[in-house]
Design a protein around this motif. Structure first.
Motif, PDB file in Angstrom:
ATOM      1  N   THR A 121      -5.292 -54.602  35.947  1.00 47.00           N
ATOM      2  CA  THR A 121      -5.425 -53.972  37.239  1.00 47.00           C
ATOM      3  C   THR A 121      -6.096 -52.628  37.019  1.00 47.00           C
ATOM      4  O   THR A 121      -6.262 -51.983  35.771  1.00 47.00           O
ATOM      5  CB  THR A 121      -4.001 -53.650  37.937  1.00 47.00           C
ATOM      6  OG1 THR A 121      -3.313 -52.999  37.235  1.00 47.00           O
ATOM      7  CG2 THR A 121      -3.561 -54.958  38.081  1.00 47.00           C
ATOM      8  N   THR A 122      -6.536 -51.795  38.141  1.00 54.23           N
ATOM      9  CA  THR A 122      -7.155 -50.608  37.941  1.00 54.23           C
ATOM     10  C   THR A 122      -6.510 -49.682  39.099  1.00 54.23           C
ATOM     11  O   THR A 122      -5.675 -50.189  39.917  1.00 54.23           O
ATOM     12  CB  THR A 122      -8.631 -50.499  38.772  1.00 54.23           C
ATOM     13  OG1 THR A 122      -8.593 -51.276  39.731  1.00 54.23           O
ATOM     14  CG2 THR A 122      -9.307 -51.448  37.469  1.00 54.23           C
ATOM     15  N   SER A 123      -6.370 -48.339  38.630  1.00 52.86           N
ATOM     16  CA  SER A 123      -5.608 -47.552  39.455  1.00 52.86           C
ATOM     17  C   SER A 123      -6.077 -47.362  41.082  1.00 52.86           C
ATOM     18  O   SER A 123      -7.385 -47.505  41.140  1.00 52.86           O
ATOM     19  CB  SER A 123      -5.695 -46.051  38.802  1.00 52.86           C
ATOM     20  OG  SER A 123      -5.105 -44.969  39.585  1.00 52.86           O
ATOM     21  N   ASP A 124      -5.159 -47.006  41.823  1.00 57.25           N
ATOM     22  CA  ASP A 124      -5.489 -46.933  43.436  1.00 57.25           C
ATOM     23  C   ASP A 124      -6.022 -45.620  43.569  1.00 57.25           C
ATOM     24  O   ASP A 124      -6.553 -45.189  44.650  1.00 57.25           O
ATOM     25  CB  ASP A 124      -4.403 -47.276  44.430  1.00 57.25           C
ATOM     26  CG  ASP A 124      -4.207 -48.932  44.056  1.00 57.25           C
ATOM     27  OD1 ASP A 124      -5.098 -49.582  44.033  1.00 57.25           O
ATOM     28  OD2 ASP A 124      -2.930 -49.390  44.225  1.00 57.25           O
ATOM     29  N   ILE A 125      -5.877 -44.565  42.569  1.00 59.97           N
ATOM     30  CA  ILE A 125      -6.089 -43.228  42.720  1.00 59.97           C
ATOM     31  C   ILE A 125      -7.654 -42.998  42.709  1.00 59.97           C
ATOM     32  O   ILE A 125      -8.086 -43.474  41.515  1.00 59.97           O
ATOM     33  CB  ILE A 125      -5.274 -42.450  41.801  1.00 59.97           C
ATOM     34  CG1 ILE A 125      -3.831 -42.492  42.055  1.00 59.97           C
ATOM     35  CG2 ILE A 125      -5.710 -40.762  41.938  1.00 59.97           C
ATOM     36  CD1 ILE A 125      -2.962 -41.789  41.190  1.00 59.97           C
ATOM     37  N   PRO A 126      -8.450 -42.603  43.458  1.00 67.60           N
ATOM     38  CA  PRO A 126      -9.850 -42.335  43.272  1.00 67.60           C
ATOM     39  C   PRO A 126     -10.172 -41.303  42.434  1.00 67.60           C
ATOM     40  O   PRO A 126      -9.391 -40.172  42.055  1.00 67.60           O
ATOM     41  CB  PRO A 126     -10.210 -41.738  44.802  1.00 67.60           C
ATOM     42  CG  PRO A 126      -9.084 -41.328  45.464  1.00 67.60           C
ATOM     43  CD  PRO A 126      -8.050 -42.152  44.751  1.00 67.60           C
ATOM     44  N   PHE A 127     -11.247 -41.499  41.571  1.00 71.11           N
ATOM     45  CA  PHE A 127     -11.359 -40.620  40.489  1.00 71.11           C
ATOM     46  C   PHE A 127     -11.730 -39.048  41.124  1.00 71.11           C
ATOM     47  O   PHE A 127     -11.591 -38.087  40.225  1.00 71.11           O
ATOM     48  CB  PHE A 127     -12.765 -41.092  39.609  1.00 71.11           C
ATOM     49  CG  PHE A 127     -14.251 -41.309  40.298  1.00 71.11           C
ATOM     50  CD1 PHE A 127     -14.931 -39.868  40.531  1.00 71.11           C
ATOM     51  CD2 PHE A 127     -14.543 -42.060  41.108  1.00 71.11           C
ATOM     52  CE1 PHE A 127     -16.025 -40.006  40.885  1.00 71.11           C
ATOM     53  CE2 PHE A 127     -15.683 -42.067  41.752  1.00 71.11           C
ATOM     54  CZ  PHE A 127     -16.295 -40.829  41.500  1.00 71.11           C
ATOM     55  N   GLN A 175     -10.467 -41.715  29.098  1.00 70.41           N
ATOM     56  CA  GLN A 175      -9.945 -42.763  29.864  1.00 70.41           C
ATOM     57  C   GLN A 175      -8.569 -43.235  29.596  1.00 70.41           C
ATOM     58  O   GLN A 175      -8.177 -43.524  28.270  1.00 70.41           O
ATOM     59  CB  GLN A 175     -10.705 -44.053  29.563  1.00 70.41           C
ATOM     60  CG  GLN A 175     -10.338 -45.314  30.457  1.00 70.41           C
ATOM     61  CD  GLN A 175     -10.635 -45.127  31.810  1.00 70.41           C
ATOM     62  OE1 GLN A 175     -11.703 -44.782  32.398  1.00 70.41           O
ATOM     63  NE2 GLN A 175      -9.444 -45.110  32.546  1.00 70.41           N
ATOM     64  N   GLY A 176      -7.711 -42.979  30.557  1.00 76.06           N
ATOM     65  CA  GLY A 176      -6.398 -43.258  30.388  1.00 76.06           C
ATOM     66  C   GLY A 176      -5.837 -44.836  30.808  1.00 76.06           C
ATOM     67  O   GLY A 176      -6.761 -45.528  31.508  1.00 76.06           O
ATOM     68  N   PHE A 177      -4.763 -45.203  30.133  1.00 80.01           N
ATOM     69  CA  PHE A 177      -4.314 -46.598  30.585  1.00 80.01           C
ATOM     70  C   PHE A 177      -2.724 -46.548  30.784  1.00 80.01           C
ATOM     71  O   PHE A 177      -2.021 -45.652  30.199  1.00 80.01           O
ATOM     72  CB  PHE A 177      -4.557 -47.559  29.307  1.00 80.01           C
ATOM     73  CG  PHE A 177      -6.073 -47.855  29.139  1.00 80.01           C
ATOM     74  CD1 PHE A 177      -6.858 -48.803  29.829  1.00 80.01           C
ATOM     75  CD2 PHE A 177      -6.833 -46.969  28.364  1.00 80.01           C
ATOM     76  CE1 PHE A 177      -8.225 -48.831  29.740  1.00 80.01           C
ATOM     77  CE2 PHE A 177      -8.240 -47.335  28.007  1.00 80.01           C
ATOM     78  CZ  PHE A 177      -8.672 -48.005  28.907  1.00 80.01           C
ATOM     79  N   SER A 178      -2.443 -47.340  31.680  1.00 84.63           N
ATOM     80  CA  SER A 178      -0.797 -47.335  31.886  1.00 84.63           C
ATOM     81  C   SER A 178      -0.342 -48.720  31.586  1.00 84.63           C
ATOM     82  O   SER A 178      -0.764 -49.790  32.296  1.00 84.63           O
ATOM     83  CB  SER A 178      -0.578 -47.108  33.308  1.00 84.63           C
ATOM     84  OG  SER A 178       0.907 -47.337  33.783  1.00 84.63           O
ATOM     85  N   ILE A 179       0.572 -48.927  30.373  1.00 84.20           N
ATOM     86  CA  ILE A 179       1.047 -50.260  30.063  1.00 84.20           C
ATOM     87  C   ILE A 179       2.247 -50.672  30.540  1.00 84.20           C
ATOM     88  O   ILE A 179       3.415 -49.834  30.511  1.00 84.20           O
ATOM     89  CB  ILE A 179       1.113 -50.165  28.660  1.00 84.20           C
ATOM     90  CG1 ILE A 179      -0.025 -49.719  27.658  1.00 84.20           C
ATOM     91  CG2 ILE A 179       1.467 -51.540  28.156  1.00 84.20           C
ATOM     92  CD1 ILE A 179       0.080 -49.626  26.329  1.00 84.20           C
ATOM     93  N   VAL A 231      -5.852 -49.681  34.276  1.00 86.44           N
ATOM     94  CA  VAL A 231      -6.991 -48.875  33.832  1.00 86.44           C
ATOM     95  C   VAL A 231      -7.009 -47.625  34.805  1.00 86.44           C
ATOM     96  O   VAL A 231      -6.721 -47.783  35.887  1.00 86.44           O
ATOM     97  CB  VAL A 231      -8.516 -49.412  33.943  1.00 86.44           C
ATOM     98  CG1 VAL A 231      -9.597 -48.463  33.446  1.00 86.44           C
ATOM     99  CG2 VAL A 231      -8.395 -50.742  33.160  1.00 86.44           C
ATOM    100  N   GLY A 232      -6.759 -46.404  34.168  1.00 89.02           N
ATOM    101  CA  GLY A 232      -6.699 -45.266  35.146  1.00 89.02           C
ATOM    102  C   GLY A 232      -7.990 -44.745  35.637  1.00 89.02           C
ATOM    103  O   GLY A 232      -9.194 -45.511  35.419  1.00 89.02           O
ATOM    104  N   PRO A 233      -8.095 -43.744  36.389  1.00 87.44           N
ATOM    105  CA  PRO A 233      -9.172 -43.407  37.174  1.00 87.44           C
ATOM    106  C   PRO A 233     -10.221 -42.953  36.433  1.00 87.44           C
ATOM    107  O   PRO A 233     -11.575 -43.361  36.813  1.00 87.44           O
ATOM    108  CB  PRO A 233      -8.718 -42.139  38.271  1.00 87.44           C
ATOM    109  CG  PRO A 233      -7.332 -42.263  38.204  1.00 87.44           C
ATOM    110  CD  PRO A 233      -6.807 -42.828  36.931  1.00 87.44           C
ATOM    111  N   GLY A 234     -10.268 -42.382  35.258  1.00 83.24           N
ATOM    112  CA  GLY A 234     -11.316 -41.986  34.405  1.00 83.24           C
ATOM    113  C   GLY A 234     -12.369 -41.068  34.966  1.00 83.24           C
ATOM    114  O   GLY A 234     -11.838 -40.487  36.296  1.00 83.24           O
ATOM    115  N   ARG A 235     -13.699 -41.160  34.643  1.00 85.05           N
ATOM    116  CA  ARG A 235     -14.684 -40.201  34.986  1.00 85.05           C
ATOM    117  C   ARG A 235     -15.253 -40.696  35.984  1.00 85.05           C
ATOM    118  O   ARG A 235     -15.808 -40.058  37.182  1.00 85.05           O
ATOM    119  CB  ARG A 235     -15.389 -39.539  33.766  1.00 85.05           C
ATOM    120  CG  ARG A 235     -14.801 -38.786  32.813  1.00 85.05           C
ATOM    121  CD  ARG A 235     -15.586 -38.671  31.662  1.00 85.05           C
ATOM    122  NE  ARG A 235     -15.518 -39.664  30.975  1.00 85.05           N
ATOM    123  CZ  ARG A 235     -16.032 -39.845  29.756  1.00 85.05           C
ATOM    124  NH1 ARG A 235     -16.901 -38.983  29.306  1.00 85.05           N
ATOM    125  NH2 ARG A 235     -15.975 -40.977  28.792  1.00 85.05           N
TER     126      ARG A 235
END
Length: 283
Positions: free
Chosen positions: A274-280, A112-116, A243-247
């Motif tokens: 917030t959460t990423s707009d990129i679909p997992f 699980q990745g994160f962007s700060i 919060v990144g896309p994750g699994r």
């Protein structure tokens, strides 16, 4: 390069993003500090050689015109940089001007990745205040081969002129070595331009007692790093955590809830979650 300023240019949007793993984010939130890793211990330490190779290429084109003494002194310095542990003394951490980047998230696809997100000016003011005892610089990575070659040309010319002198040569060489280290962090191959990377760089900061080198475990190996405080008047400079896309989507939403819970009970933090707009499924 102005050694007295933390930065020479600013990102257009006024913010920068630091991508990290869940364990990396936990360390940052618990300590309120960023970790700057010795460049020699990064995943691809060969990046440091990109600019230095330009230095060597330029020097090779000039060495036949030098006197034996000048050639020997200049070659001694370049050989010293090439064979010594100087890259070990350079500490860095990376940012991007893009906060929701597929190429960055792919680096965390197995976890699980994160962007700060940081406000650039506030971050640099805090870094300047908290690192007053040692040099630190925020650098925009330059992917232009021509610019790298021009800086290499300038530094080689300075090196040759310094090598012609016998007085104060150590001092002159020391400044050239420092510039080579900084520009080795600044320039990168054009194939990486989509990262739009910025780097926070410190050379020799670990020499100060206020900022000793620490060790952490990474994949079963010891990795040296130094810490840089992220607090300003006891308030964190973090503005948002994405919060990144994750699994899968369920895990992504759980991670968002975990961060909201953490923030509600830690008053020194006031970031948005917030959460990423990129679909997992992109993974």
């Amino acid at each position: 390069m102005d050694r007295n300023k933390v930065y020479d240019e600013s990102p257009a949007a006024g913010v920068l993003f630091h991508y990290t793993t869940s364990s990396g984010l936990q360390g940052i939130l618990d300590s309120k500090k960023l970790w700057m890793t010795s460049i020699r211990f990064l995943n691809d330490s060969s990046e440091f050689n990109y600019f230095f190779d330009k230095i060597l290429e330029n020097f090779e084109s000039k060495k036949t015109s030098l006197s034996p003494d000048t050639l020997a002194r200049a070659k001694y310095l370049l050989d010293h940089i090439k064979t010594s542990n100087i890259p070990t003394n350079v500490f860095t951490t990376s940012f991007s001007s893009i906060g929701d980047s597929l190429s960055q998230w792919r680096g965390y696809a197995e976890s699980q990745g994160f962007s700060i997100m940081f406000d650039f000016t506030e971050l640099c003011e805090t870094l300047d205040k908290n690192s007053a005892d040692y040099p630190i610089k925020m650098i925009k990575v330059d992917y232009c081969k021509g610019n790298a070659e021009n800086e290499a040309e300038r530094l080689v010319n300075e090196l040759i002129e310094s090598a012609k002198e016998t007085q104060q040569i150590d001092s002159a060489f020391g400044m050239i070595v420092e510039e080579i280290c900084y520009y080795s962090c600044k320039f990168k191959d054009e194939n990486f331009s989509s990262e739009d990377e910025w780097r926070l760089v410190s050379i020799g900061g670990f020499l100060h007692k206020s900022n000793p080198v620490r060790l952490r475990d990474r994949n079963g190996e010891l990795t040296p790093y130094i810490e840089i405080s992220l607090t300003k008047d006891e308030i964190s400079t973090i503005k948002e955590i994405k919060v990144g896309p994750g699994r899968n989507k369920e895990i992504k939403n759980l991670q968002k809830d975990a961060l909201q819970l953490f923030k509600s009970s830690n008053k020194s933090y006031n970031f948005e979650v917030t959460t990423s707009d990129i679909p997992f499924r992109s993974f």
